[in-house]
Write a protein that holds these residues in place. Structure first.
Motif, PDB file in Angstrom:
ATOM      1  N   ALA A 102      38.083  37.597 -54.828  1.00  0.00           N
ATOM      2  CA  ALA A 102      38.445  38.848 -54.156  1.00  0.00           C
ATOM      3  C   ALA A 102      37.624  39.987 -54.746  1.00  0.00           C
ATOM      4  CB  ALA A 102      39.934  39.138 -54.325  1.00  0.00           C
ATOM      5  N   LEU A 103      36.945  40.738 -53.868  1.00  0.00           N
ATOM      6  CA  LEU A 103      36.206  41.935 -54.271  1.00  0.00           C
ATOM      7  C   LEU A 103      36.816  43.136 -53.558  1.00  0.00           C
ATOM      8  CD1 LEU A 103      32.453  40.777 -53.971  1.00  0.00           C
ATOM      9  CD2 LEU A 103      33.945  40.678 -55.981  1.00  0.00           C
ATOM     10  N   ALA A 104      36.879  44.263 -54.242  1.00  0.00           N
ATOM     11  CA  ALA A 104      37.426  45.486 -53.636  1.00  0.00           C
ATOM     12  C   ALA A 104      36.262  46.340 -53.146  1.00  0.00           C
ATOM     13  CB  ALA A 104      38.267  46.239 -54.657  1.00  0.00           C
ATOM     14  N   ARG A 105      36.091  46.435 -51.844  1.00  0.00           N
ATOM     15  CA  ARG A 105      34.945  47.161 -51.275  1.00  0.00           C
ATOM     16  C   ARG A 105      35.253  48.634 -51.133  1.00  0.00           C
ATOM     17  NH1 ARG A 105      30.648  43.537 -51.229  1.00  0.00           N
ATOM     18  NH2 ARG A 105      31.344  41.519 -50.445  1.00  0.00           N
ATOM     19  N   PRO A 106      34.308  49.503 -51.403  1.00  0.00           N
ATOM     20  CA  PRO A 106      32.965  49.253 -51.881  1.00  0.00           C
ATOM     21  C   PRO A 106      32.947  48.919 -53.376  1.00  0.00           C
ATOM     22  CG  PRO A 106      33.358  51.613 -51.784  1.00  0.00           C
ATOM     23  CD  PRO A 106      34.589  50.956 -51.239  1.00  0.00           C
ATOM     24  N   LYS A 121      32.856  31.536 -51.863  1.00  0.00           N
ATOM     25  CA  LYS A 121      33.324  32.497 -50.848  1.00  0.00           C
ATOM     26  C   LYS A 121      33.867  33.786 -51.466  1.00  0.00           C
ATOM     27  CE  LYS A 121      34.571  29.480 -47.032  1.00  0.00           C
ATOM     28  NZ  LYS A 121      34.354  28.134 -47.641  1.00  0.00           N
ATOM     29  N   ILE A 122      33.855  34.832 -50.616  1.00  0.00           N
ATOM     30  CA  ILE A 122      34.377  36.136 -51.016  1.00  0.00           C
ATOM     31  C   ILE A 122      35.529  36.511 -50.101  1.00  0.00           C
ATOM     32  CG2 ILE A 122      33.820  38.621 -51.037  1.00  0.00           C
ATOM     33  CD1 ILE A 122      30.977  37.789 -51.876  1.00  0.00           C
ATOM     34  N   PHE A 123      36.567  37.078 -50.675  1.00  0.00           N
ATOM     35  CA  PHE A 123      37.643  37.675 -49.875  1.00  0.00           C
ATOM     36  C   PHE A 123      37.544  39.178 -50.064  1.00  0.00           C
ATOM     37  CE2 PHE A 123      41.840  39.432 -49.241  1.00  0.00           C
ATOM     38  CZ  PHE A 123      42.237  38.829 -48.046  1.00  0.00           C
ATOM     39  N   ASP A 124      37.280  39.905 -48.979  1.00  0.00           N
ATOM     40  CA  ASP A 124      37.092  41.350 -49.080  1.00  0.00           C
ATOM     41  C   ASP A 124      38.414  42.103 -49.020  1.00  0.00           C
ATOM     42  OD1 ASP A 124      34.278  41.573 -49.239  1.00  0.00           O
ATOM     43  OD2 ASP A 124      34.127  41.111 -47.095  1.00  0.00           O
ATOM     44  N   ILE A 125      38.617  42.957 -50.001  1.00  0.00           N
ATOM     45  CA  ILE A 125      39.720  43.929 -49.937  1.00  0.00           C
ATOM     46  C   ILE A 125      39.034  45.254 -49.609  1.00  0.00           C
ATOM     47  CG2 ILE A 125      41.467  45.189 -51.268  1.00  0.00           C
ATOM     48  CD1 ILE A 125      41.494  42.794 -53.220  1.00  0.00           C
ATOM     49  N   ALA A 143      45.926  39.756 -51.181  1.00  0.00           N
ATOM     50  CA  ALA A 143      44.727  39.005 -51.573  1.00  0.00           C
ATOM     51  C   ALA A 143      45.055  37.807 -52.464  1.00  0.00           C
ATOM     52  CB  ALA A 143      43.750  39.935 -52.299  1.00  0.00           C
ATOM     53  N   ALA A 144      46.128  37.941 -53.251  1.00  0.00           N
ATOM     54  CA  ALA A 144      46.464  36.866 -54.206  1.00  0.00           C
ATOM     55  C   ALA A 144      46.690  35.528 -53.501  1.00  0.00           C
ATOM     56  CB  ALA A 144      47.691  37.259 -55.022  1.00  0.00           C
ATOM     57  N   SER A 324      25.841  54.492 -48.337  1.00  0.00           N
ATOM     58  CA  SER A 324      26.108  53.716 -47.117  1.00  0.00           C
ATOM     59  C   SER A 324      25.678  52.269 -47.309  1.00  0.00           C
ATOM     60  CB  SER A 324      25.375  54.320 -45.918  1.00  0.00           C
ATOM     61  OG  SER A 324      23.989  54.050 -45.993  1.00  0.00           O
ATOM     62  N   LEU A 325      24.874  52.004 -48.348  1.00  0.00           N
ATOM     63  CA  LEU A 325      24.423  50.636 -48.601  1.00  0.00           C
ATOM     64  C   LEU A 325      25.520  49.779 -49.236  1.00  0.00           C
ATOM     65  CD1 LEU A 325      20.882  51.566 -49.949  1.00  0.00           C
ATOM     66  CD2 LEU A 325      21.449  50.722 -47.663  1.00  0.00           C
ATOM     67  N   PHE A 326      26.608  50.402 -49.654  1.00  0.00           N
ATOM     68  CA  PHE A 326      27.750  49.637 -50.172  1.00  0.00           C
ATOM     69  C   PHE A 326      28.600  49.199 -48.993  1.00  0.00           C
ATOM     70  CE2 PHE A 326      26.694  52.284 -53.837  1.00  0.00           C
ATOM     71  CZ  PHE A 326      26.861  51.429 -54.904  1.00  0.00           C
ATOM     72  N   LYS A 327      28.893  47.896 -48.930  1.00  0.00           N
ATOM     73  CA  LYS A 327      29.765  47.398 -47.869  1.00  0.00           C
ATOM     74  C   LYS A 327      31.111  48.127 -47.956  1.00  0.00           C
ATOM     75  CE  LYS A 327      31.294  42.970 -46.012  1.00  0.00           C
ATOM     76  NZ  LYS A 327      31.322  41.528 -46.208  1.00  0.00           N
TER      77      LYS A 327
END
Ligand SMILES: Cc1ncc(COP(=O)(O)O)c(C=O)c1O
Length: 356
Positions: A102-106, A121-125, A143-144, A324-327
């Motif tokens: 799990a990654l917290a975007r951005p 794999k990535i799970f986007d928060i 996310a957990a 803006s380049l950060f998801k």
């Protein structure tokens, strides 16, 4: 030409090629370095100890680990030094080998890079602007169920925010592994209260990664360290290339941690300057998100576009990070480092002239 062609701010070579100034003529707000420069001991070490380069560096990094151990009150067997936090991010991901992270975007792009390299794999928060990009308890609860690792910036980059104590507690209760990238933690005034370093060596599910390159302004030498349970430290170390931390980095790291006046000076400067700079930027109609560290995420007023803003500022010798380049962010977002008063004044006067 995109200034972040290699994925990060601070690329003065690209800036110089694109805008026709010498590297030293830019004021760089695009990388989050301590604007006081490196402590004076750095020059002395480089000139006094260059003869030692005929030897290999200490493969166990004993002296620096001992210094870190005393400075932060963590047992030496729980410390691994790396070639920048960047190396430790990569090694940690490989050691844990998570199925879904799990990654917290951005967030900082190297987390995703490291995960992609091992085809996981990535799970986007998605952090919410309405919550000023602060990680929420509900994010973690959701996310957990979908991940076996949380990889989070604390404080996060580019948002500059710490994770609240209640969310941290919840994270530690999930039974998933948690890696906190505390690369900018040394700038945080409440560092001792909010860092989880002193829990990482007892909790097998917690890793803390630190950088020494930002606070001590030594990114060119590459230096970072991590704190984890000794069994994990052994495992991560087994993946590390022998001698990856060079001799100069080891000596410099040992000395800068003893430069208390430099540390004081930096912490005091930031508290005042962040307040002043935030105020000035807000007066120009920019939305400045609250930051716990040495950079600010800002939102531009309507009709402004960060790419155009970056271009116009660079033509004037001022570099900013296109956020803006950060998801998870769009072309209204820009990240700027907090620098010394005179440079920040120059920033205010330049940006005032290019804003629509
Ligand atoms: C959040 C974050 N973590 C880690 C790093 C890497 O730091 P180091 O220079 O120690 O490799 C950076 C560099 O920009 C960063 O922004």
């Amino acid at each position: 030409m995109m200034l972040e062609r290699y994925g990060h701010g601070g690329d003065l070579i690209t800036a110089a090629e694109t805008y026709g100034y010498a590297k030293a003529q830019f004021i760089d707000f695009s990388s989050n370095m301590n604007p006081w420069g490196s402590p004076s001991c750095v020059e002395k070490i480089l000139t006094d100890t260059w003869q030692e380069l005929v030897h290999y560096p200490d493969p166990a990094v004993r002296k620096l680990r001992q210094t870190i151990s005393e400075f932060y009150h963590v047992p030496i067997e729980c410390i691994l030094v790396g070639n920048g936090a960047a190396e430790l991010i990569d090694l940690t991901i490989r050691a844990i080998d998570p199925k879904v992270t799990a990654l917290a975007r951005p967030c900082f792009s190297e987390y995703e890079e490291a995960i992609s390299k091992i085809n996981r794999k990535i799970f986007d928060i998605y952090l919410n602007e309405e919550h000023q990009f602060e990680l929420q308890e509900s994010d973690i609860q959701y996310a957990a169920n979908h991940c076996d690792l949380f990889f989070l910036g604390h404080p996060n980059n580019p948002t500059g925010r710490l994770i609240s104590q209640s969310v941290l507690q919840l994270l530690l209760n999930t039974n998933q592994i948690v890696v906190l990238d505390e690369a900018f933690m040394d700038f945080v005034p409440e560092e001792n209260q909010v860092s989880l370093m002193n829990q990482a060596y007892v909790n097998k599910n917690l890793f803390v990664i630190r950088s020494m390159t930002k606070f001590f302004a030594i990114p060119g030498i590459r230096l970072g360290f991590m704190i984890a349970h000794p069994e994990w430290i052994e495992r991560v170390k087994s993946l590390q290339v022998q001698w990856s931390v060079n001799a100069m980095a080891q000596s410099i790291g040992t000395s800068v941690l003893q430069d208390y006046p430099f540390i004081e000076k930096t912490k005091n400067w930031l508290i005042q300057e962040r307040l002043w700079f935030t105020h000035q930027l807000s007066n120009l109609g920019l939305k400045v998100y609250p930051s716990d560290t040495n950079y600010l995420l800002i939102q531009l007023p309507p009709f402004n576009d960060v790419k155009q803003l970056q271009e116009k500022l660079a033509q004037r010798g001022v570099l900013v990070r296109d956020a803006s380049l950060f998801k998870g962010l769009n072309s209204a977002f820009c990240r700027i480092a907090i620098r010394l008063r005179e440079q920040n004044e120059r920033f205010i006067s330049e940006i005032r002239q290019v804003l629509i």
